[in-house]
Design a protein around this motif. Structure first.
Motif, PDB file in Angstrom:
ATOM      1  N   ASP A  95      55.781  90.215  89.711  1.00 44.62           N
ATOM      2  CA  ASP A  95      56.193  90.622  91.060  1.00 44.62           C
ATOM      3  C   ASP A  95      57.259  89.709  91.639  1.00 44.62           C
ATOM      4  O   ASP A  95      57.829  90.002  92.691  1.00 44.62           O
ATOM      5  CB  ASP A  95      54.976  90.630  91.994  1.00 44.62           C
ATOM      6  CG  ASP A  95      53.955  91.686  91.609  1.00 44.62           C
ATOM      7  OD1 ASP A  95      54.366  92.724  91.054  1.00 44.62           O
ATOM      8  OD2 ASP A  95      52.754  91.467  91.859  1.00 44.62           O
ATOM      9  N   ALA A  96      57.522  88.590  90.974  1.00 44.70           N
ATOM     10  CA  ALA A  96      58.541  87.628  91.410  1.00 44.70           C
ATOM     11  C   ALA A  96      59.416  87.279  90.212  1.00 44.70           C
ATOM     12  O   ALA A  96      59.028  87.503  89.052  1.00 44.70           O
ATOM     13  CB  ALA A  96      57.879  86.377  91.986  1.00 44.70           C
ATOM     14  N   PRO A  97      60.615  86.750  90.461  1.00 43.15           N
ATOM     15  CA  PRO A  97      61.475  86.340  89.341  1.00 43.15           C
ATOM     16  C   PRO A  97      60.749  85.402  88.384  1.00 43.15           C
ATOM     17  O   PRO A  97      59.999  84.516  88.808  1.00 43.15           O
ATOM     18  CB  PRO A  97      62.639  85.635  90.041  1.00 43.15           C
ATOM     19  CG  PRO A  97      62.704  86.279  91.389  1.00 43.15           C
ATOM     20  CD  PRO A  97      61.285  86.569  91.767  1.00 43.15           C
ATOM     21  N   ILE A  98      60.966  85.605  87.099  1.00 37.20           N
ATOM     22  CA  ILE A  98      60.293  84.799  86.064  1.00 37.20           C
ATOM     23  C   ILE A  98      61.156  83.581  85.760  1.00 37.20           C
ATOM     24  O   ILE A  98      62.353  83.694  85.505  1.00 37.20           O
ATOM     25  CB  ILE A  98      60.062  85.631  84.799  1.00 37.20           C
ATOM     26  CG1 ILE A  98      59.356  86.946  85.158  1.00 37.20           C
ATOM     27  CG2 ILE A  98      59.245  84.852  83.784  1.00 37.20           C
ATOM     28  CD1 ILE A  98      59.237  87.900  83.990  1.00 37.20           C
ATOM     29  N   ASN A  99      60.514  82.422  85.784  1.00 35.59           N
ATOM     30  CA  ASN A  99      61.264  81.172  85.644  1.00 35.59           C
ATOM     31  C   ASN A  99      61.236  80.605  84.236  1.00 35.59           C
ATOM     32  O   ASN A  99      62.180  79.946  83.814  1.00 35.59           O
ATOM     33  CB  ASN A  99      60.725  80.129  86.624  1.00 35.59           C
ATOM     34  CG  ASN A  99      61.695  78.989  86.841  1.00 35.59           C
ATOM     35  OD1 ASN A  99      62.872  79.204  87.101  1.00 35.59           O
ATOM     36  ND2 ASN A  99      61.215  77.767  86.707  1.00 35.59           N
ATOM     37  N   CYS A 100      60.138  80.800  83.497  1.00 30.96           N
ATOM     38  CA  CYS A 100      60.083  80.223  82.152  1.00 30.96           C
ATOM     39  C   CYS A 100      59.172  81.047  81.246  1.00 30.96           C
ATOM     40  O   CYS A 100      58.325  81.811  81.709  1.00 30.96           O
ATOM     41  CB  CYS A 100      59.629  78.765  82.177  1.00 30.96           C
ATOM     42  SG  CYS A 100      58.075  78.468  83.012  1.00 30.96           S
ATOM     43  N   VAL A 101      59.356  80.865  79.931  1.00 32.87           N
ATOM     44  CA  VAL A 101      58.614  81.605  78.925  1.00 32.87           C
ATOM     45  C   VAL A 101      58.428  80.697  77.721  1.00 32.87           C
ATOM     46  O   VAL A 101      59.284  79.861  77.408  1.00 32.87           O
ATOM     47  CB  VAL A 101      59.366  82.903  78.531  1.00 32.87           C
ATOM     48  CG1 VAL A 101      60.761  82.594  78.005  1.00 32.87           C
ATOM     49  CG2 VAL A 101      58.569  83.701  77.509  1.00 32.87           C
ATOM     50  N   VAL A 102      57.271  80.848  77.038  1.00 28.80           N
ATOM     51  CA  VAL A 102      57.006  80.077  75.824  1.00 28.80           C
ATOM     52  C   VAL A 102      56.255  80.967  74.845  1.00 28.80           C
ATOM     53  O   VAL A 102      55.486  81.854  75.241  1.00 28.80           O
ATOM     54  CB  VAL A 102      56.185  78.798  76.150  1.00 28.80           C
ATOM     55  CG1 VAL A 102      54.793  79.149  76.650  1.00 28.80           C
ATOM     56  CG2 VAL A 102      56.098  77.881  74.949  1.00 28.80           C
ATOM     57  N   HIS A 103      56.506  80.773  73.541  1.00 30.30           N
ATOM     58  CA  HIS A 103      55.896  81.595  72.493  1.00 30.30           C
ATOM     59  C   HIS A 103      55.320  80.647  71.432  1.00 30.30           C
ATOM     60  O   HIS A 103      55.868  80.498  70.342  1.00 30.30           O
ATOM     61  CB  HIS A 103      56.962  82.493  71.881  1.00 30.30           C
ATOM     62  CG  HIS A 103      56.420  83.692  71.150  1.00 30.30           C
ATOM     63  ND1 HIS A 103      55.159  83.725  70.583  1.00 30.30           N
ATOM     64  CD2 HIS A 103      56.975  84.909  70.893  1.00 30.30           C
ATOM     65  CE1 HIS A 103      54.975  84.897  70.004  1.00 30.30           C
ATOM     66  NE2 HIS A 103      56.057  85.641  70.177  1.00 30.30           N
TER      67      HIS A 103
END
Length: 370
Positions: A95-103
Motif C-alpha cells: 500500500d506504500a512505496p517499497i523501499n527494499c527487497v531481499v531474496h
C-alpha cells in the motif's frame, strides 16, 4: 577505479552470483545491466524501463535466473536475466512505496515499504505468505541469518526486528528497544555472532546475538555523517571476521576493523554526494565492490588492491617480529656462553629484555582521519 556512468541517480545495485554482470536500479524507473571483465572494463548488457517511477530495490534469485525489482509504484517486477525482458509484474503488492527487497533462499523473498510493512513471499505463489507490521517507519535494510532461519530488518523508526520465517506467527521473534536514531543499514561480523548497524548520526551500533536483541552492547563513533550502507568482506581474507565496509553520506567508502576498532582506509570517493548502497560481486565472495549514490555512476573498486596489500603488510610485520625474536634468542644464547666462560655468578643479570609479541602501542585517535 572503473566508473560506469548510467545517466540517472542509482538507488540500488545487485551482482549476478556466478557471472560478471551487475544490475542497477535508477531514479528514472529503469534497470540497466552491465558486463565487466577482470580489469573492470565494462559494456552495456541491457536496459529496461520497468516503471515511470523510481526503482528503489533490486534482488537476484540465488541461481541468478531472475531479478526482482521494487520501487515507488508499489509493485513487484520480475526480470529474466537471460533475455533482459520483463517476465512478470505484480501490481500494487504494497500500500506504500517499497523501499527494499531481499531474496536469501530459493523459496523466500522479502519486501519492506515506507510504512514499515514487511511481507514474505514464496516466488512460486502470487500472494504474500506472511505480513509483519511491527514498524511504523520505512524499512531501510534486511539481513539474513542462515543458522537460525531468521530475517532481521532495520527501520527509520529507530528499531530493528527479528522474524523467524519458520514460525506462522504474525509477530516478530524479537524487537529491539528504540535506539533514538534512524537505523539505516545492517551487516553481521565475527562469524555472525555480532551485528553492526549504521545510523543517521554516524554511529555504528553493535549488537551481540548471545545477549539478545533488546539493545546494542557498544557504539562506535567516528563517521561525520550517516552510515547508509554496510557490507561484509569476502571470507577469503584473513581479516574478514572483524572487517566491514561502510558507505556514508559524506561520499566516502571506508574499510573499518571492529573490536578492536581502527580505520584501515578510504577506498572510494563519490565526492560530496551520498553513497546509497554497496555490494560485492560473486555473492559477496568476489574481488569487485560496487558503490552507488547520487553521482549517477557506479564505481567499482578492486578489493585485491586493498586487502592483499594489507595482508602482505601484516605478514611482513609478523615475519619481522619473528626475525627480531630469533635474533634476540641468538644474542641471548651467545651472552650465556660468554658468561659461562667468565664464570659469572648471575646468569640472568644483564640479559636484554625482549618486547612481548602481543605488546602494542595503542593509538586512541584511530578515527582522526575520518
Amino acid at each position: 577505479m572503473p566508473v560506469v556512468p548510467v545517466g540517472s541517480q542509482i538507488f540500488d545495485l545487485a551482482f549476478h552470483p556466478t557471472s560478471n554482470v551487475v544490475y542497477t536500479g535508477l531514479l528514472n524507473g529503469k534497470v540497466k545491466a552491465f558486463t565487466y571483465d577482470d580489469q573492470g572494463v565494462h559494456s552495456p548488457a541491457f536496459e529496461l524501463r520497468i516503471s515511470k517511477r523510481s526503482c528503489r530495490g533490486l534482488a537476484l534469485s540465488p541461481d541468478g535466473a531472475s531479478l526482482y525489482a521494487v520501487g515507488k509504484n508499489k509493485s513487484l517486477h520480475i526480470v529474466d536475466t537471460g533475455t533482459g525482458a520483463l517476465s512478470e509484474t505484480r501490481q500494487g503488492v504494497h500500500d506504500a512505496p517499497i523501499n527494499c527487497v531481499v531474496h536469501p533462499t530459493p523459496h523466500l523473498l522479502a519486501t519492506g515499504d515506507d510504512d514499515g510493512v514487511i511481507k514474505l513471499w514464496d516466488p512460486r505463489k502470487q500472494d504474500a505468505v506472511r505480513q509483519y507490521t511491527q514498524h511504523f517507519d520505512f524499512i531501510s535494510d534486511f539481513m539474513w541469518l542462515q543458522d537460525k532461519k531468521q530475517l532481521v530488518a532495520t527501520s527509520g523508526d529507530g528499531t530493528l526486528s527479528v522474524m523467524d520465517v519458520r514460525s506462522k506467527k504474525p509477530e516478530p521473534f524479537a524487537h529491539s528497544e528504540d535506539q533514538e536514531d534512524e537505523l539505516l543499514s545492517i551487516v553481521p561480523f565475527k562469524g555472525d555472532t555480532k551485528v553492526a548497524v549504521g545510523t543517521q548520526l554516524g554511529i555504528i551500533s553493535i549488537f551481540n546475538r548471545n545477549k539478545g536483541w533488546a539493545d546494542c552492547v557498544d557504539r562506535v563513533p567516528g563517521h561525520p555523517n550517516s552510515v547508509d550502507a554496510l557490507c561484509a568482506v569476502p571470507s577469503t581474507y584473513p581479516s574478514s571476521q572483524n572487517t566491514i565496509l561502510t558507505g556514508s553520506s559524506d561520499g566516502l567508502l571506508r574499510v573499518i576493523e571492529l573490536l578492536p576498532t581502527r580505520l584501515v582506509g578510504v577506498i572510494a570517493d563519490h565526492g560530496d554526494l551520498p553513497i546509497e548502497r554497496v555490494a560485492i560481486d560473486r555473492a559477496g565472495e568476489g574481488r569487485w565492490i560496487g558503490s552507488v549514490g547520487h553521482d549517477e555512476a557506479l564505481r567499482m573498486t578492486d578489493l585485491r588492491e586493498v586487502f592483499e596489500d594489507e595482508d602482505a603488510r601484516h605478514a611482513k610485520t609478523e615475519d619481522d617480529e619473528e626475525k627480531d625474536d630469533t635474533s634476540s634468542d641468538e644474542e641471548n644464547a651467545g651472552e650465556r656462553v660468554k658468561k659461562r666462560r667468565k664464570k659469572d655468578k648471575g646468569e640472568l643479570e644483564g640479559r636484554p629484555q625482549k618486547k612481548g609479541r602481543n605488546q602494542i602501542d595503542a593509538d586512541p585517535s584511530f578515527f582522526s582521519g575520518l
